[in-house]
Design a protein around this motif. Structure first.
Motif, short mmCIF file in Angstrom:
data_model
loop_
_atom_site.label_atom_id
_atom_site.label_comp_id
_atom_site.label_asym_id
_atom_site.label_seq_id
_atom_site.Cartn_x
_atom_site.Cartn_y
_atom_site.Cartn_z
N GLN A 260 47.21 44.65 46.34
CA GLN A 260 47.93 44.02 45.36
C GLN A 260 47.07 43.55 44.01
O GLN A 260 46.16 42.97 44.64
CB GLN A 260 49.18 43.18 45.54
N ALA A 261 47.22 43.69 42.73
CA ALA A 261 46.50 43.13 41.69
C ALA A 261 47.15 41.51 41.68
O ALA A 261 48.25 41.11 41.75
CB ALA A 261 46.70 43.71 40.52
N VAL A 262 45.92 40.77 41.50
CA VAL A 262 46.46 39.31 41.57
C VAL A 262 46.27 38.79 39.91
O VAL A 262 47.18 38.20 39.38
CB VAL A 262 45.37 38.25 42.18
N MET B 201 36.96 40.57 43.16
CA MET B 201 36.84 40.48 41.89
C MET B 201 36.02 41.74 41.17
O MET B 201 35.08 42.10 41.75
CB MET B 201 36.04 39.11 41.45
N GLN B 202 36.81 42.28 40.50
CA GLN B 202 36.29 43.71 39.98
C GLN B 202 36.36 44.12 38.52
O GLN B 202 37.03 43.42 37.88
CB GLN B 202 36.65 44.47 40.87
N ILE C 188 32.97 46.00 42.10
CA ILE C 188 33.24 44.68 42.70
C ILE C 188 32.01 43.91 42.15
O ILE C 188 30.88 44.06 42.37
CB ILE C 188 33.46 44.90 44.01
N VAL C 189 32.26 42.56 41.80
CA VAL C 189 31.19 41.68 41.53
C VAL C 189 31.36 40.51 42.23
O VAL C 189 30.49 39.59 42.08
CB VAL C 189 31.28 41.45 40.09
N GLY C 190 32.31 40.50 43.09
CA GLY C 190 32.06 39.04 43.88
C GLY C 190 33.54 39.13 44.66
O GLY C 190 34.45 40.06 44.48
N SER D 277 39.13 41.61 36.56
CA SER D 277 40.49 41.63 37.37
C SER D 277 40.45 41.20 38.80
O SER D 277 39.19 41.12 39.10
CB SER D 277 41.07 42.89 37.43
N MET D 278 41.18 40.85 39.32
CA MET D 278 41.16 40.51 40.81
C MET D 278 42.31 41.03 41.49
O MET D 278 43.47 41.07 41.17
CB MET D 278 41.52 38.94 40.99
#
Lengths: 260, 260
Positions: A49-51, A71-72, A82-84, A103-104
């Motif tokens: 799911q998107a947060v 986190m992407q 993805i960056v984190g 976005s997360m």
DNA sequence: CGGTATTTTGAGTATCGTCAAGGCCAGTGG
DNA sequence: CCACTGGCCTTGACGATACTCAAAATACCG
């Protein structure tokens, strides 16, 4: 769908949400904690799911209570990168700031503790020490981002994967998610699919798979399932990814109380 | 020694140091600016000089006035790895925080604006808006770190180099260091040796050299000297490194004034 | 139990790292 | 003034690694 291997647990109460999980907040004054508690909401997200959507300005500031968020960045053509990763205790959201740059999405089933943004900012105005806590958390996150940069700069995929495992291993150790039966080897759960992992580490799923099995062939890890990895030789993993003395730096050891 | 191609200029005055260069500070209240000005010191470093040693807790918070600082991690065996660059306007130093996780070294001749740490923290206590400015700057830096992660995750060396050039190009555009004679192609100066660049981009100097010439063969850049690069087709460079729409996000466009 | 998505494995090609040599530039000393 | 030296960039050849395409094996889900 993906990653149903996480154990579900329905929420926690709000009190636990603040005092126990937001490590940097644990030392705040009781009255401030009470105030935070009164505006806190517990939210639950299923894996996938998107947060937070990229570009939106969400109406809350939050922190991960349980699970892992990725986190992407999503590109127009559908590719995403993805960056984190955010694990238990990590804060997110932008105080005094505009839209999110990334976005997360819930990587596993995730519980987060959310504070309405405007009310959180009001509290900051009233309690300067809260802003300081936010600042320290962001500094912490900056260290983590740079740590990922060190991992990503390794040449071989095997080395980058080893770095990924080391970071995951240590971070999970910090949040006491790691099986540490002393005599037993630590075991970690990979919160990402091979495809996501490949994106994150700048490689292809096939190469990630080969790297996993290369580490297994050298007896540094054992692959129980594609997502359950037993660490057989952590020191060796640390040595091959260039994080030797990173264990002694901020990203790993820095969990202080705010002096006041 | 290395990089003597920077034009030397001895300092600037302290007033310029604050109002003009620290972009996030430009909107602070006049009294606070005056107070900051009164504790500011201008320091100058030659290319190659160490500004902050890893692990020490420096006694000042600073910002780059002119030139470029490289942030790096030095390993016991002598290897070192660059994790970031600081250009004009970027702040560094750790308010309310312990030792530095990374060391900093002047990549070019550099002028910095330094504030004694304890006095700076006193000002923060007196002026909450100052802490907010610091926080915004760190958020900005976090975006930049993630931007580097996107660049580093590219597979081919050529793509990572393209990303490096794009970032440098845009950042320099922001600080008005870029030749923008409208009809003329932009030209950038590489602040790092091929060796440092190789460390930063996770490659070898030879590969960096080949990547430069590959970009030149495709007429995307022109190599005037190894350190002076003319950008012939910025859009093409952007397209090949995955920073397509990053131009519209925080790291590039976010240069707001603090609302108040 | 079948269908689908994911992981794994294999073979061929592209890219990069490694080692070595050559060229360019700056600084040094005769 | 010039030869010498050292550092850095560049170029070439070869081996190692990773990517591409394809197919098989495994896990997941209804």
């Amino acid at each position: 769908m993906l990653l149903k291997r996480q154990n579900e647990r329905v929420t926690g109460n709000v009190k636990r949400c603040i005092a126990a999980d937001l490590r940097v907040m644990s030392s705040l004054q009781p009255e401030l904690l009470t105030a935070l508690q009164s505006i806190a909401r517990t939210l639950h997200f299923e894996a996938g799911q998107a947060v937070v959507h990229e570009g939106e300005r969400p109406n809350y500031v939050g922190a991960v209570t349980e699970g892992i968020l990725k986190m992407q960045k999503t590109f127009p053509d559908g590719r995403e990168h993805i960056v984190g990763l955010l694990v238990e205790g990590d804060m997110f959201g932008r105080v005094h700031h505009g839209a999110h740059t990334f976005s997360m999405e819930a990587a596993t089933n995730t519980t987060i503790c959310a504070f309405p943004r405007t009310r959180f900012e009001s509290l900051i105005d009233a309690w300067p020490e809260l802003e300081q806590v936010v600042l320290l958390d962001i500094l912490d996150e900056l260290d983590r981002a740079r740590e990922w940069m060190l991992v990503l700069a390794n040449h071989r995929t095997t080395e980058r994967l080893a770095g990924f495992l080391v970071v995951l291993c240590r971070r999970w150790a910090n949040v006491a998610k790691l099986q540490n039966n002393d005599e037993q080897n630590p075991e970690i759960q990979i919160p990402l699919s091979r495809r996501d992992l490949a994106h994150f580490l700048g490689a292809r799923p096939e190469s990630i798979s080969r790297a996993f099995h290369a580490l297994a062939d050298d007896l540094h890890i054992r692959i129980k399932t594609p997502y359950d990895i037993e660490i057989l030789d952590l020191q060796e993993l640390i040595g091959m990814c260039g994080l030797e003395d990173f264990a002694e730096t901020a990203a790993f050891e820095y969990r202080p109380s705010v002096s006041r």
